[in-house]
Design a protein around this motif. Structure first.
Motif, short mmCIF file in Angstrom:
data_model
loop_
_atom_site.label_atom_id
_atom_site.label_comp_id
_atom_site.label_asym_id
_atom_site.label_seq_id
_atom_site.Cartn_x
_atom_site.Cartn_y
_atom_site.Cartn_z
N TYR A 83 48.47 40.48 38.15
CA TYR A 83 47.93 41.83 37.94
C TYR A 83 47.69 42.51 39.28
N THR A 97 42.81 45.09 34.57
CA THR A 97 43.83 44.33 33.87
C THR A 97 43.40 42.88 33.69
N GLU A 98 42.68 42.34 34.67
CA GLU A 98 42.19 40.98 34.54
C GLU A 98 41.22 40.88 33.36
N LYS A 146 41.62 38.54 30.03
CA LYS A 146 40.59 37.61 29.58
C LYS A 146 40.23 37.86 28.12
N THR A 157 44.57 33.95 36.11
CA THR A 157 44.80 35.34 36.46
C THR A 157 44.95 35.39 37.98
N LYS A 183 45.58 38.00 41.25
CA LYS A 183 45.74 39.33 41.84
C LYS A 183 46.85 39.23 42.88
N ARG A 227 36.24 30.79 39.68
CA ARG A 227 36.81 31.81 40.56
C ARG A 227 37.24 31.12 41.86
#
Length: 351
Positions: free
Chosen positions: A207, A212-213, A217, A230, A232, A258
């Protein structure tokens, strides 16, 4: 004119204050009517642009994916020691930065981790370099194959590519609307999350924009996808950047994690990304990289290959993944994998 679709269009296209979110069932019905071309061209175009302006909701994208699962192709589970990776990449390709994904796919599949890719030909609105053209330049023509052929190649060589025009003509029929409305419709976001594989897998969603993330989700949670990443990435792809922090979300049944990685911490930091100067130059550089030469693509391949070798479970750490990626580039494993794929494609093309 479809009266059923007209009611759904009215719901999403009534303006900022009165438009409403479709239920999952309504969104699925809207997608089915568009895929079947039962909605008129005017209705389809109006829906796409109205939905883009309104912005899609996870429940709506979940409904669209329900329709994709019903109407579109699905590859059956294959026997492998590792869960498959299903990569969701922008169908309209790349225009600014050199893609790493083909190298990543070859590394993973050469080591027995199945990789599922999907996409189309040159596509609006970007008309960037698509995966299908890169594979063809490497002697791997995924066009014109039956779904059964792709299934067999995936089982044999651990790499499969679903080509929209061949395997999902109903979705291919909606591609011209992207040019006509001049913008990416919500279907372009949907394609990043589509998982046309029925086996145990990890979906990788590239993304650009943070919202968009959140959509990914909410959507993947709604349809019950247990494991996904996901990323970036560069131009919305799954390729990790080097000139900025790489931001990755890891989602499993155990929870969320994360990961923020800096390429400079692993010896790959750059002030700018490797550019896509021209498609011909990129393809020549890609072939030289596969032949073991050190090229501007080598650090791109090591950074991305190392990461996905790690996240696939092929190595225990990112550092080990980078070492494994280097070993693959220094050997003939990747060119041998291309030869194996060429043989499999030739064998199953007319089966």
């Amino acid at each position: 004119m479809s009266q059923a679709f007209r009611a759904l269009l009215k719901k999403v296209g009534s303006g900022q204050h009165t438009s409403a979110v479709l239920t999952r069932a309504e969104a699925a019905e809207a997608a089915r009517l568009m895929l079947a071309q039962e909605a008129t061209p005017a209705q389809i175009g109006a829906f796409m642009i109205a939905h883009r302006i309104k912005r899609p909701h996870p429940d709506e994208l979940a409904g669209f994916l329900d329709a994709y699962a019903e109407v579109g192709p699905t590859l059956s589970p294959v026997t492998a020691d590792y869960p498959a990776l299903v990569f969701g990449l922008p169908y309209d390709g790349r225009s600014r930065t050199a893609p790493a994904q083909p190298l990543v796919a070859l590394m993973l599949s050469a080591l027995g981790c199945p990789v599922v890719l999907h996409g189309g030909d040159r596509m609006p609105t970007k008309y960037g370099l698509p995966l299908i053209d890169i594979w063809q330049a490497l002697g791997l023509d995924w066009t014109g194959l039956s779904l059964a052929a792709v299934q067999a190649i995936l089982q044999q060589a651990h790499l499969g590519y679903l080509h929209l025009a061949d395997h999902f003509p109903a979705a291919q029929g909606l591609v011209p609307y992207r040019e006509q409305i001049g913008k990416r419709p919500p279907q372009a976001t949907l394609e990043l999350m589509w998982c046309p594989y029925a086996g145990t897998c990890q979906v990788v969603v590239g993304y650009v924009h943070p919202p968009t993330e959140g959509l990914a989700k909410g959507t993947l949670t709604a349809i019950g996808v247990p494991n996904y990443l996901t990323v970036k990435g560069l131009e919305g792809s799954s390729d990790l950047p080097r000139a900025r922090a790489a931001i990755i979300g890891v989602y499993t049944p155990a929870g969320e994690e994360r990961i923020v990685l800096h390429a400079r911490d692993f010896g790959f930091g750059e002030t700018s990304e490797t550019p896509l100067e021209s498609e011909a130059t990129y393809l020549d550089t890609l072939k030289a990289t596969l032949d073991g030469h050190t090229t501007p693509l080598t650090p791109v391949a090591l950074w991305n290959g190392g990461f996905y070798l790690w996240r696939s479970g092929l190595t225990a750490s990112l550092e080990q993944g980078i070492e494994k990626a280097q070993a693959l580039l220094n050997s003939d494993r990747l060119t041998s994998q291309i030869a194996a794929l060429q043989s499999a494609i030739a064998h199953y093309r007319y089966k």
